[in-house]
Enzyme design. Structure first.
Site, PDB file in Angstrom:
ATOM      1  N   ARG A   1      12.212  -2.584   3.260  1.00  0.00           N
ATOM      2  CA  ARG A   1      11.554  -1.887   4.366  1.00  0.00           C
ATOM      3  C   ARG A   1      11.606  -2.701   5.662  1.00  0.00           C
ATOM      4  O   ARG A   1      11.675  -2.140   6.747  1.00  0.00           O
ATOM      5  CB  ARG A   1      10.101  -1.581   3.974  1.00  0.00           C
ATOM      6  CG  ARG A   1       9.304  -0.818   5.008  1.00  0.00           C
ATOM      7  CD  ARG A   1       7.892  -0.519   4.525  1.00  0.00           C
ATOM      8  NE  ARG A   1       7.872   0.504   3.502  1.00  0.00           N
ATOM      9  CZ  ARG A   1       7.588   0.281   2.217  1.00  0.00           C
ATOM     10  NH1 ARG A   1       7.319  -0.942   1.785  1.00  0.00           N
ATOM     11  NH2 ARG A   1       7.579   1.277   1.352  1.00  0.00           N
ATOM     12  N   TYR A   2      11.528  -4.011   5.555  1.00  0.00           N
ATOM     13  CA  TYR A   2      11.525  -4.899   6.718  1.00  0.00           C
ATOM     14  C   TYR A   2      12.791  -5.746   6.699  1.00  0.00           C
ATOM     15  O   TYR A   2      13.296  -6.100   5.629  1.00  0.00           O
ATOM     16  CB  TYR A   2      10.286  -5.804   6.692  1.00  0.00           C
ATOM     17  CG  TYR A   2       8.982  -5.046   6.594  1.00  0.00           C
ATOM     18  CD1 TYR A   2       8.437  -4.413   7.706  1.00  0.00           C
ATOM     19  CD2 TYR A   2       8.294  -4.971   5.382  1.00  0.00           C
ATOM     20  CE1 TYR A   2       7.247  -3.721   7.615  1.00  0.00           C
ATOM     21  CE2 TYR A   2       7.099  -4.276   5.282  1.00  0.00           C
ATOM     22  CZ  TYR A   2       6.575  -3.653   6.400  1.00  0.00           C
ATOM     23  OH  TYR A   2       5.400  -2.965   6.310  1.00  0.00           O
TER      24      TYR A   2
ATOM     25  N   ARG B   1      12.859  -9.346   4.480  1.00  0.00           N
ATOM     26  CA  ARG B   1      12.265  -9.466   3.150  1.00  0.00           C
ATOM     27  C   ARG B   1      12.462  -8.186   2.345  1.00  0.00           C
ATOM     28  O   ARG B   1      12.584  -7.100   2.906  1.00  0.00           O
ATOM     29  CB  ARG B   1      10.778  -9.810   3.235  1.00  0.00           C
ATOM     30  CG  ARG B   1       9.942  -8.844   4.050  1.00  0.00           C
ATOM     31  CD  ARG B   1       8.689  -9.548   4.584  1.00  0.00           C
ATOM     32  NE  ARG B   1       7.804  -8.686   5.348  1.00  0.00           N
ATOM     33  CZ  ARG B   1       7.946  -8.448   6.645  1.00  0.00           C
ATOM     34  NH1 ARG B   1       8.961  -8.951   7.314  1.00  0.00           N
ATOM     35  NH2 ARG B   1       7.071  -7.681   7.275  1.00  0.00           N
TER      36      ARG B   1
ATOM     37  N   CYS C   1       1.789  -3.197 -16.096  1.00  0.00           N
ATOM     38  CA  CYS C   1       0.681  -4.008 -15.574  1.00  0.00           C
ATOM     39  C   CYS C   1      -0.237  -4.409 -16.724  1.00  0.00           C
ATOM     40  O   CYS C   1      -0.292  -3.733 -17.763  1.00  0.00           O
ATOM     41  CB  CYS C   1      -0.135  -3.235 -14.546  1.00  0.00           C
ATOM     42  SG  CYS C   1       0.767  -2.773 -13.055  1.00  0.00           S
TER      43      CYS C   1
ATOM     44  N   CYS D   1      -5.109   0.142 -12.251  1.00  0.00           N
ATOM     45  CA  CYS D   1      -6.171   0.426 -11.293  1.00  0.00           C
ATOM     46  C   CYS D   1      -6.176   1.920 -10.988  1.00  0.00           C
ATOM     47  O   CYS D   1      -5.127   2.544 -10.836  1.00  0.00           O
ATOM     48  CB  CYS D   1      -5.945  -0.370 -10.009  1.00  0.00           C
ATOM     49  SG  CYS D   1      -5.803  -2.157 -10.265  1.00  0.00           S
TER      50      CYS D   1
ATOM     51  N   CYS E   1      -4.252   2.968  -7.669  1.00  0.00           N
ATOM     52  CA  CYS E   1      -2.915   2.404  -7.461  1.00  0.00           C
ATOM     53  C   CYS E   1      -2.013   3.345  -6.674  1.00  0.00           C
ATOM     54  O   CYS E   1      -1.883   4.525  -7.009  1.00  0.00           O
ATOM     55  CB  CYS E   1      -2.277   2.099  -8.812  1.00  0.00           C
ATOM     56  SG  CYS E   1      -0.614   1.399  -8.683  1.00  0.00           S
TER      57      CYS E   1
ATOM     58  N   ARG F   1       1.132   3.135  -6.647  1.00  0.00           N
ATOM     59  CA  ARG F   1       2.328   3.395  -7.449  1.00  0.00           C
ATOM     60  C   ARG F   1       1.960   4.019  -8.796  1.00  0.00           C
ATOM     61  O   ARG F   1       2.691   3.895  -9.778  1.00  0.00           O
ATOM     62  CB  ARG F   1       3.120   2.098  -7.668  1.00  0.00           C
ATOM     63  CG  ARG F   1       3.727   1.518  -6.400  1.00  0.00           C
ATOM     64  CD  ARG F   1       4.738   0.414  -6.692  1.00  0.00           C
ATOM     65  NE  ARG F   1       5.307  -0.101  -5.449  1.00  0.00           N
ATOM     66  CZ  ARG F   1       5.134  -1.329  -4.991  1.00  0.00           C
ATOM     67  NH1 ARG F   1       4.416  -2.214  -5.696  1.00  0.00           N
ATOM     68  NH2 ARG F   1       5.668  -1.721  -3.847  1.00  0.00           N
TER      69      ARG F   1
ATOM     70  N   ASP G   1      -4.450   3.882   0.156  1.00  0.00           N
ATOM     71  CA  ASP G   1      -3.322   4.784   0.368  1.00  0.00           C
ATOM     72  C   ASP G   1      -3.628   6.170  -0.183  1.00  0.00           C
ATOM     73  O   ASP G   1      -4.509   6.345  -1.037  1.00  0.00           O
ATOM     74  CB  ASP G   1      -2.077   4.217  -0.313  1.00  0.00           C
ATOM     75  CG  ASP G   1      -1.636   2.901   0.309  1.00  0.00           C
ATOM     76  OD1 ASP G   1      -1.455   2.866   1.536  1.00  0.00           O
ATOM     77  OD2 ASP G   1      -1.495   1.911  -0.441  1.00  0.00           O
TER      78      ASP G   1
ATOM     79  N   ASP H   1      -0.788   0.922   5.522  1.00  0.00           N
ATOM     80  CA  ASP H   1       0.601   1.277   5.276  1.00  0.00           C
ATOM     81  C   ASP H   1       0.799   2.699   5.783  1.00  0.00           C
ATOM     82  O   ASP H   1       0.238   3.650   5.216  1.00  0.00           O
ATOM     83  CB  ASP H   1       0.924   1.192   3.781  1.00  0.00           C
ATOM     84  CG  ASP H   1       1.629  -0.094   3.414  1.00  0.00           C
ATOM     85  OD1 ASP H   1       2.669  -0.373   4.020  1.00  0.00           O
ATOM     86  OD2 ASP H   1       1.119  -0.819   2.548  1.00  0.00           O
TER      87      ASP H   1
ATOM     88  N   LYS I   1       3.705  -1.404   7.615  1.00  0.00           N
ATOM     89  CA  LYS I   1       2.314  -1.860   7.572  1.00  0.00           C
ATOM     90  C   LYS I   1       1.907  -2.354   8.957  1.00  0.00           C
ATOM     91  O   LYS I   1       2.637  -3.126   9.591  1.00  0.00           O
ATOM     92  CB  LYS I   1       2.202  -2.984   6.538  1.00  0.00           C
ATOM     93  CG  LYS I   1       0.807  -3.430   6.227  1.00  0.00           C
ATOM     94  CD  LYS I   1       0.817  -4.599   5.248  1.00  0.00           C
ATOM     95  CE  LYS I   1       1.165  -4.216   3.819  1.00  0.00           C
ATOM     96  NZ  LYS I   1       2.591  -4.330   3.509  1.00  0.00           N
TER      97      LYS I   1
END
Length: 347
Positions: free
Chosen positions: A91-92, A95, A104, A108, A111, A113, A274, A311, A318
């Site tokens: 995205r950037y 990085r 995981c 959560c 989440c 995702r 999100d 985001d 972000k």
């Protein structure tokens, strides 16, 4: 009742006394759509008698998760839009995210995702797809940092983590490797000496970003796990999600940030929630988040101030969204709300 193993179904939660039996049919429907996993360390922190328990709100399924609100989408931050090959998000410019696993230690309820992780989510990268991901990184000299995420990369074995580090070490333009994880908090016993040394494999500059949302998560065992990482020379940062009923008051958020600092973890990001499907009951408004950041400014040390970020949906990146103190009319506001002329008048 204390769980002796990770609880992975609504029935297991009921058997452990964490949910009322009469809620089981409804919560089985939630668990059929979104993965459930609560480690013994987190289960032991939940007070089943407290309907507002902040640990329970993060990990126990809730019927509200099946209610979708306007604007909620499966990929709220646009990972897929910026994924040139499977397992990479670019995205950037300098990085990338590397996602070797979508598993995981815990799942959560907020989440972003949640449609991708868990037993029914995306598979772990195959050796061939992992090769393609590393080939992409090697072919793009602008990539300075690789952020290993998922899923949670620290559910991988030390052997696999060591292999990731050694392969990244062979890519000269990659200078920094960052691991994003909840494991030191939710399964602190997994942070063994072998695991810590695996994180350092390859000799790159390594950071570990720790996700925790409530001060009760920083148990003695979690603090010891964090110390094992930092004492090995790996600096740590924090990531926290702003959650309604969990950390959306100044006392709780401030105590969490102090807990990070006391354990040598630098407060980094406070994420606005999100628009993932079925998460509206856990989201605050941006106005509430900005007011919260204003409330902890001045009351808590400057070391305890995370950057409040959003985001932008659809993968636009972000951005910081914290409160403003400098007005366009030449006034600046102090932490107590007082207004002052700036630059000061000349007399």
């Amino acid at each position: 009742m204390t769980a002796a193993r990770t609880l992975r179904s609504a029935a297991a939660l009921a058997e452990a006394g964490l949910i009322a039996p009469e809620r089981l049919p409804a919560l089985e429907a939630v668990a059929a759509r979104y993965a459930v996993a609560i480690t013994p360390d987190m289960a032991s922190l939940i007070d089943p008698a407290n309907e507002s328990d902040p640990i329970a709100r993060q990990f126990l399924p809730d019927e509200a998760e099946l209610l979708e609100s306007p604007g909620e989408v499966a990929d709220p931050i646009g990972d897929e839009t910026h994924s040139p090959v499977e397992g990479i998000v670019h995205r950037y410019p300098d990085r990338v995210l590397l996602k070797p696993t979508h598993t995981c230690a815990v799942y959560c309820r907020f989440c972003f995702r949640r449609e991708m992780v868990g037993p029914e989510g995306l598979a772990n990268l195959s050796p061939e797809k992992l090769d393609a991901a590393f080939a992409y990184i090697a072919a793009h000299p602008e990539i300075w940092e690789v952020i290993v995420t998922g899923g949670d990369p620290l559910v991988l074995s030390p052997r696999r983590l060591r292999d990731l580090g050694e392969r990244l070490a062979r890519i000269d333009h990659v200078k920094v490797v960052r691991f994003h994880t909840r494991v030191p908090v939710v399964d602190p016993a997994a942070i063994t000496e072998d695991m810590v040394q695996a994180l350092k494999a390859g000799g790159k500059t390594v950071y570990v970003a720790l996700h925790a949302n409530h001060p009760r998560e920083l148990t003695d065992a979690a603090r010891a796990a964090v110390a094992r990482i930092i004492d090995a020379g790996i600096p740590m940062l924090s990531q926290t999600v702003l959650l309604k009923g969990v950390n959306d008051d100044p006392e709780t958020l401030g105590a969490l940030m102090r807990g990070f600092v006391e354990n040598r973890v630098r407060p980094y990001y406070l994420h606005h929630g999100d628009h993932a499907p079925g998460t509206a009951h856990l989201r605050t408004t941006v106005e509430e988040g900005r007011a919260l950041m204003r409330a902890i400014r001045g009351r808590f040390s400057g070391l305890c101030q995370p950057t409040y970020v959003l985001d932008i949906p659809d993968g636009h990146g972000k951005v910081p969204i914290g409160p403003d103190y400098l007005a366009v009319d030449g006034q600046v506001e102090d932490p107590n709300g007082g207004a002052h002329a700036y630059p000061p008048s000349q007399t």
